[in-house]
Design a protein around this motif. Structure first.
Motif, PDB file in Angstrom:
ATOM      1  N   THR A   1      -0.507   1.620  -9.038  1.00 49.53           N
ATOM      2  CA  THR A   1       0.913   1.342  -8.640  1.00 49.53           C
ATOM      3  C   THR A   1       2.336   2.016  -8.653  1.00 49.53           C
ATOM      4  O   THR A   1       2.627   3.195  -9.129  1.00 49.53           O
ATOM      5  CB  THR A   1       1.493  -0.072  -9.493  1.00 49.53           C
ATOM      6  OG1 THR A   1       2.096   1.066 -11.092  1.00 49.53           O
ATOM      7  CG2 THR A   1       0.217  -0.813 -10.117  1.00 49.53           C
TER       8      THR A   1
ATOM      9  N   THR B 258       0.397  -0.991  -0.239  1.00 56.37           N
ATOM     10  CA  THR B 258      -0.356   0.268  -0.136  1.00 56.37           C
ATOM     11  C   THR B 258       0.867   1.502   0.218  1.00 56.37           C
ATOM     12  O   THR B 258       2.075   0.754   0.255  1.00 56.37           O
ATOM     13  CB  THR B 258      -1.099   0.399   1.595  1.00 56.37           C
ATOM     14  OG1 THR B 258      -0.096   0.382   2.582  1.00 56.37           O
ATOM     15  CG2 THR B 258      -1.479  -0.867   1.683  1.00 56.37           C
TER      16      THR B 258
ATOM     17  N   LYS C  67      -1.889   3.340  -3.665  1.00 61.07           N
ATOM     18  CA  LYS C  67      -2.013   2.079  -4.144  1.00 61.07           C
ATOM     19  C   LYS C  67      -2.515   1.620  -2.869  1.00 61.07           C
ATOM     20  O   LYS C  67      -2.112   1.529  -1.970  1.00 61.07           O
ATOM     21  CB  LYS C  67      -0.940   2.174  -3.972  1.00 61.07           C
ATOM     22  CG  LYS C  67      -0.494   0.555  -4.386  1.00 61.07           C
ATOM     23  CD  LYS C  67       1.256   0.122  -4.875  1.00 61.07           C
ATOM     24  CE  LYS C  67       1.059  -1.760  -4.595  1.00 61.07           C
ATOM     25  NZ  LYS C  67       1.768  -2.896  -4.576  1.00 61.07           N
ATOM     26  N   PRO C  68      -3.599   0.220  -2.930  1.00 59.59           N
ATOM     27  CA  PRO C  68      -4.201   0.367  -4.675  1.00 59.59           C
ATOM     28  C   PRO C  68      -5.657   1.377  -4.953  1.00 59.59           C
ATOM     29  O   PRO C  68      -5.648   2.151  -3.834  1.00 59.59           O
ATOM     30  CB  PRO C  68      -4.863  -1.105  -4.932  1.00 59.59           C
ATOM     31  CG  PRO C  68      -5.328  -0.760  -3.393  1.00 59.59           C
ATOM     32  CD  PRO C  68      -3.894  -0.101  -2.621  1.00 59.59           C
TER      33      PRO C  68
END
Length: 75
Positions: A73, A34, A69-70
């Motif tokens: 990316t 993340t 993220k998400p």
């Protein structure tokens, strides 16, 4: 930094320019799974955008990507 495949209209001096836009992205993450965007100050972003526009030929617009993220990316 990524140069986007988009031409934008700008003004440099007394004439119009039809150059490219670029996107800046900076993230923070502790696990790589993340991530959140880095909260740069508006002053820093303004100074950075001005330098890029003035010093990089072919760029007339700078954006800052704040996608987390998400779904984004960080590859």
């Amino acid at each position: 930094m990524a140069i986007l495949p988009v031409r934008t209209v700008g003004v440099m001096g007394d004439s119009r320019t039809y150059d490219f836009a670029c996107a800046l992205r900076a993230v923070t993450s502790v696990d790589g799974m993340t991530a959140d965007y880095y909260p740069f100050t508006h002053e820093f972003l303004g100074e950075t955008a001005t330098r890029i526009i003035n010093e990089v030929k072919g760029i007339n617009r700078v954006t800052y990507d704040i996608t987390s993220k998400p779904p984004g990316t960080i590859d």
